[in-house]
Scaffold this motif. Structure first.
Motif, PDB file in Angstrom:
ATOM      1  N   SER A   1       5.977  -6.767  -9.478  1.00  0.00           N
ATOM      2  CA  SER A   1       5.515  -6.713 -10.869  1.00  0.00           C
ATOM      3  C   SER A   1       6.010  -7.867 -11.725  1.00  0.00           C
ATOM      4  O   SER A   1       5.334  -8.285 -12.665  1.00  0.00           O
TER       5      SER A   1
ATOM      6  N   ASN B   1       1.032  -3.637   0.438  1.00  0.00           N
ATOM      7  CA  ASN B   1       1.474  -4.011  -0.899  1.00  0.00           C
ATOM      8  C   ASN B   1       1.196  -5.475  -1.227  1.00  0.00           C
ATOM      9  O   ASN B   1       1.261  -5.872  -2.401  1.00  0.00           O
TER      10      ASN B   1
ATOM     11  N   ASN C   1      -1.608  -6.809  -3.833  1.00  0.00           N
ATOM     12  CA  ASN C   1      -1.442  -6.898  -5.275  1.00  0.00           C
ATOM     13  C   ASN C   1      -1.058  -8.275  -5.798  1.00  0.00           C
ATOM     14  O   ASN C   1      -1.078  -8.485  -7.015  1.00  0.00           O
TER      15      ASN C   1
ATOM     16  N   TRP D   1      -0.830   0.709  -3.076  1.00  0.00           N
ATOM     17  CA  TRP D   1       0.636   0.757  -2.997  1.00  0.00           C
ATOM     18  C   TRP D   1       1.081   1.782  -1.964  1.00  0.00           C
ATOM     19  O   TRP D   1       0.559   2.902  -1.933  1.00  0.00           O
TER      20      TRP D   1
ATOM     21  N   CYS E   1       3.866  -0.798  -8.681  1.00  0.00           N
ATOM     22  CA  CYS E   1       3.431  -2.150  -9.023  1.00  0.00           C
ATOM     23  C   CYS E   1       2.596  -2.109 -10.296  1.00  0.00           C
ATOM     24  O   CYS E   1       1.714  -1.251 -10.433  1.00  0.00           O
TER      25      CYS E   1
END
Length: 522
Positions: free
Chosen positions: A202, A229, A232, A304, A313
């Protein structure tokens, strides 16, 4: 205690004085953004909220709070108090053209050799010679260089928290563009970049692992990680064909598996290069272009997977996992079995040692050559098969032409004693790319209009974070889970939550105004 009370009294007195002369919310927010003392920060937070700003006013004040000019440029040293109670240094490079009124990209560089006991002593010289320092100066980046060591690596809780806190500290001091924070690193630093991309993306806009391995952080740190993941964030991966640690051909099969998991990966290979950054001159302009063309945004969809509660995230986090449930049919574990046939001694050297031979700092494990034949920390390896070695380069060169199972004789110096130890390099062994053990939960979802739609597997509860750029707050927000509507109400923008979320992450571009806890129906 007296000092803390005194600070609070001073801040409150200053606040009352400012109110009497017409201070507004922005006055306190300006102080709050750069404040690090816990007592003064708590007093400022209280003052801001007592003025009763709307969430919109608070967001505007946080986004526009000015930062002070830099106290200097070039290489600067800072310290961070880690969660283990140890204060550790880190370094920044501030370009000469830095302007505190202009948002500046931040590049985090993770170094290699992260498992040594002591911090490197020649850090400033290392940073001066780092190609990314020249990039930072030429292109106007701020460069953050954390220092890893045994007990605070890129894949343990102390080291991970240390890096993230250093980013937050840097954002307090400098005008960082939150949507242009990138991470790169070489060798262990490349492997660490993979780990951050899969566990805590993030904070970042993208990742650039160099000569790393996506499974090292999982295996060594015993952290369950998932290729899903990497959906993202864009990940720009480079390996080299002649790298004896992580050859490009081996990593290629992992990247293919990542693509099957819908990972957002771009893979580049340099031929004829060993475990080195000899491709820097050619690659640096391309990496700069990658970073400048991939800013962070609020994604419309997220995928996720996690085995740990309260991980997520961007605008989504999994809070509870139904470990006893069977996974959904689409919930696939993208993992693979690997064979390690590398010839390794199995110890971490003391890189500060300047005598003849190689000083053993730590043994890498009981099943390694050194672990099996009884080499100990503090031993100095002086000869191999009767041939004297002068340094680590000669020791590593000895491995050329050797294979698993080959016999070897080590001559070591232990105190005043000279010992001869005999054994054989351990045979090849198989292992999983990513560590497993606990059941994982997976969620995938998107927002369209004012509706969030999710598919879940083993998710008991999760949280959706609300940003005004994602939905219209004057209309009900709908949440659908596995085809069923579980929420359909107006969401209030909360100034308390805006400030709470900002102080936790120090992210002025991601000022969420509320959160929706969602319990999945049985």
């Amino acid at each position: 205690m007296f000092k803390s009370r005194y600070l609070i009294i001073c801040v409150l007195a200053l606040s009352l004085f400012a109110q009497a002369f017409g201070a507004d919310v922005s006055t306190y927010v300006h102080q709050l953004v750069q404040e690090s003392d816990a007592a003064r920060l708590a007093a400022l937070e209280k003052n801001v909220l007592e003025m009763g700003p709307s969430a919109e006013e608070l967001v505007d004040a946080l986004k526009n709070a000015p930062l002070s000019p830099a106290s200097g440029t070039g290489i600067v040293r800072r310290k961070n108090l880690c969660i283990d109670g140890i204060e550790r240094p880190y370094y920044l490079y501030i370009p000469t053209q830095y302007d505190h009124q202009t948002m500046t990209p931040l590049l985090v560089y993770l170094h290699g050799g992260v498992s040594r006991e002591e911090l490197a002593s020649d850090v400033e010289e290392f940073i001066e010679e780092l190609p990314f320092t020249e990039l930072a100066e030429q292109r106007g980046y701020i460069l953050l260089v954390p220092l890893g060591q045994y007990g605070a690596t890129w894949w343990d809780s102390v080291g991970i928290a240390n890096v993230l806190q250093q980013i937050r500290n840097t954002k307090q001091e400098f005008n960082i563009d939150d949507d242009r924070v990138y991470m790169t690193g070489f060798s262990d630093g490349g492997s660490g970049s993979f780990l951050f991309a899969m566990c805590c993306p993030s904070y970042f806009a993208g990742f650039l692992p160099l000569n790393g391995h996506p499974g090292v952080g999982s295996e060594v740190g015993e952290i369950q990680t998932y290729f899903v993941n990497l959906y993202n964030r864009p990940v720009y991966v480079i390996n080299t064909t002649d790298d004896r640690l992580y050859p490009a051909a081996e990593i290629f099969s992992m990247m293919e598996l990542g693509h099957q998991a819908q990972a957002n990966v771009m893979y580049r290979i340099y031929a004829g290069i060993e475990h080195s950054f000899d491709y820097a001159d050619e690659e640096m302009p391309l990496m700069h272009t990658f970073m400048m063309t991939h800013p962070r945004s609020l994604p419309a969809s997220i995928q996720w997977e996690t085995a740990y509660p309260d991980a997520g995230c961007d605008w989504l986090a999994v809070n509870e996992i139904q470990e006893q449930e069977e996974p959904a049919g689409w919930h696939e574990d993208h993992n693979m079995e690997l064979t390690d046939d590398r010839v390794m001694f199995g110890f971490y050297p003391d890189y500060t040692y300047e005598g003849d031979g190689a000083l053993v700092d730590r043994i890498a494990g009981d099943s390694t050559l050194c672990g099996l034949i009884g080499v100990q920390a503090g031993d100095v390896i002086t000869a191999l098969d009767g041939s004297t070695i002068k340094d680590l380069d000669e020791l590593n060169g000895y491995k050329q032409g050797k294979q698993c199972g080959d016999s070897i004789t080590l001559t070591i110096k232990r105190g005043d004693e000279e010992l001869t130890l005999r054994g054989a390099f351990p045979g090849p062994f198989t292992y999983s790319l990513f560590t497993r053990g606990k059941p994982s939960a997976q969620i995938r979802g998107y927002y369209s209009g004012n509706t969030f739609s999710f598919e879940t597997s083993r998710v008991a509860s999760f949280t959706v974070y609300i940003h005004p750029d994602m939905v219209r707050l004057d209309q009900p927000v709908t949440v659908r889970v596995n085809g069923k509507t579980v929420y359909n109400e107006l969401v209030e923008a909360s100034p308390v939550y805006v400030l709470e979320n900002y102080l936790k992450h120090r992210d002025r571009a991601r000022l969420f105004v509320n959160k929706l806890p969602i319990i999945c129906s049985e």
